[in-house]
Design a protein around this motif. Structure first.
Motif, PDB file in Angstrom:
ATOM      1  N   UNK A 179       3.721  -4.583  15.505  1.00  0.00           N
ATOM      2  CA  UNK A 179       4.595  -4.710  14.336  1.00  0.00           C
ATOM      3  C   UNK A 179       3.610  -5.356  13.283  1.00  0.00           C
ATOM      4  N   UNK A 180       2.968  -6.368  13.502  1.00  0.00           N
ATOM      5  CA  UNK A 180       1.967  -7.047  12.653  1.00  0.00           C
ATOM      6  C   UNK A 180       1.061  -6.128  12.039  1.00  0.00           C
ATOM      7  N   UNK A 181       0.510  -5.368  12.873  1.00  0.00           N
ATOM      8  CA  UNK A 181      -0.543  -4.479  12.684  1.00  0.00           C
ATOM      9  C   UNK A 181      -0.009  -3.469  11.611  1.00  0.00           C
ATOM     10  N   UNK A 182       1.298  -2.716  11.655  1.00  0.00           N
ATOM     11  CA  UNK A 182       2.026  -1.960  10.902  1.00  0.00           C
ATOM     12  C   UNK A 182       2.251  -2.630   9.393  1.00  0.00           C
ATOM     13  N   UNK A 183       2.694  -3.838   9.558  1.00  0.00           N
ATOM     14  CA  UNK A 183       2.882  -4.451   8.250  1.00  0.00           C
ATOM     15  C   UNK A 183       1.578  -4.840   7.432  1.00  0.00           C
ATOM     16  N   UNK A 184       0.470  -5.015   8.025  1.00  0.00           N
ATOM     17  CA  UNK A 184      -0.755  -5.123   7.603  1.00  0.00           C
ATOM     18  C   UNK A 184      -0.980  -3.882   6.748  1.00  0.00           C
ATOM     19  N   UNK A 185      -0.909  -2.774   7.528  1.00  0.00           N
ATOM     20  CA  UNK A 185      -1.411  -1.458   6.939  1.00  0.00           C
ATOM     21  C   UNK A 185      -0.409  -1.121   5.743  1.00  0.00           C
ATOM     22  N   UNK A 186       0.748  -1.604   5.678  1.00  0.00           N
ATOM     23  CA  UNK A 186       1.685  -1.408   4.717  1.00  0.00           C
ATOM     24  C   UNK A 186       1.238  -2.280   3.565  1.00  0.00           C
ATOM     25  N   UNK A 187       0.716  -3.293   3.649  1.00  0.00           N
ATOM     26  CA  UNK A 187       0.383  -4.051   2.684  1.00  0.00           C
ATOM     27  C   UNK A 187      -0.875  -3.816   1.945  1.00  0.00           C
ATOM     28  N   UNK A 188      -1.799  -3.009   2.886  1.00  0.00           N
ATOM     29  CA  UNK A 188      -3.043  -2.391   2.129  1.00  0.00           C
ATOM     30  C   UNK A 188      -2.503  -1.423   1.508  1.00  0.00           C
ATOM     31  N   UNK A 189      -1.641  -0.606   1.847  1.00  0.00           N
ATOM     32  CA  UNK A 189      -1.327   0.718   1.255  1.00  0.00           C
ATOM     33  C   UNK A 189      -0.612   0.398  -0.161  1.00  0.00           C
ATOM     34  N   UNK A 190       0.036  -0.582  -0.152  1.00  0.00           N
ATOM     35  CA  UNK A 190       0.634  -1.087  -1.349  1.00  0.00           C
ATOM     36  C   UNK A 190       0.079  -1.844  -2.622  1.00  0.00           C
ATOM     37  N   UNK A 191      -1.430  -1.803  -2.119  1.00  0.00           N
ATOM     38  CA  UNK A 191      -2.223  -2.388  -3.314  1.00  0.00           C
ATOM     39  C   UNK A 191      -2.331  -1.229  -4.308  1.00  0.00           C
ATOM     40  N   UNK A 192      -2.510  -1.494  -5.471  1.00  0.00           N
ATOM     41  CA  UNK A 192      -2.735  -0.292  -6.374  1.00  0.00           C
ATOM     42  C   UNK A 192      -4.008  -0.595  -7.106  1.00  0.00           C
TER      43      UNK A 192
END
Length: 90
Positions: free
Chosen positions: A77-90
């Motif tokens: 779950x933490x890995x998925x949140x970290x990937x989502x955070x990376x994707x959210x950067x513009x």
């Protein structure tokens, strides 16, 4: 953990560069002791602080590294949140 908490305290007082250095020191200790979950937490903190400081490339790298070590720690779950955070950067 001590360097992690120093980093948080420095971040709260607006000392961004000193906080980043403290988090990097904590990351070294986590890696030395194969504390992958702790490394993920520290890399997440680096992702947040770099993102707040406008260092988008550094934030993305930190978040992706966090995802990798969280996976290594078995913390999906933490890995998925970290990937989502990376994707959210513009």
């Amino acid at each position: 953990m001590a360097w992690y908490h120093v980093g948080l305290a420095l971040q709260e007082t607006g000392r961004t560069e000193a906080a980043i250095e403290a988090f990097r020191k904590d990351l070294e200790v986590c890696r030395e002791f194969s504390d992958w979950y702790g490394a993920g937490q520290t890399l997440s903190a680096l992702g947040r602080i770099h993102g707040t400081a406008g260092h988008t490339a550094e934030a993305r790298i930190a978040w992706l590294d966090a995802a990798e070590v969280f996976d290594r720690a078995g913390a999906s779950p933490q890995a998925a949140r970290a990937r989502a955070s990376a994707r959210s950067l513009t």
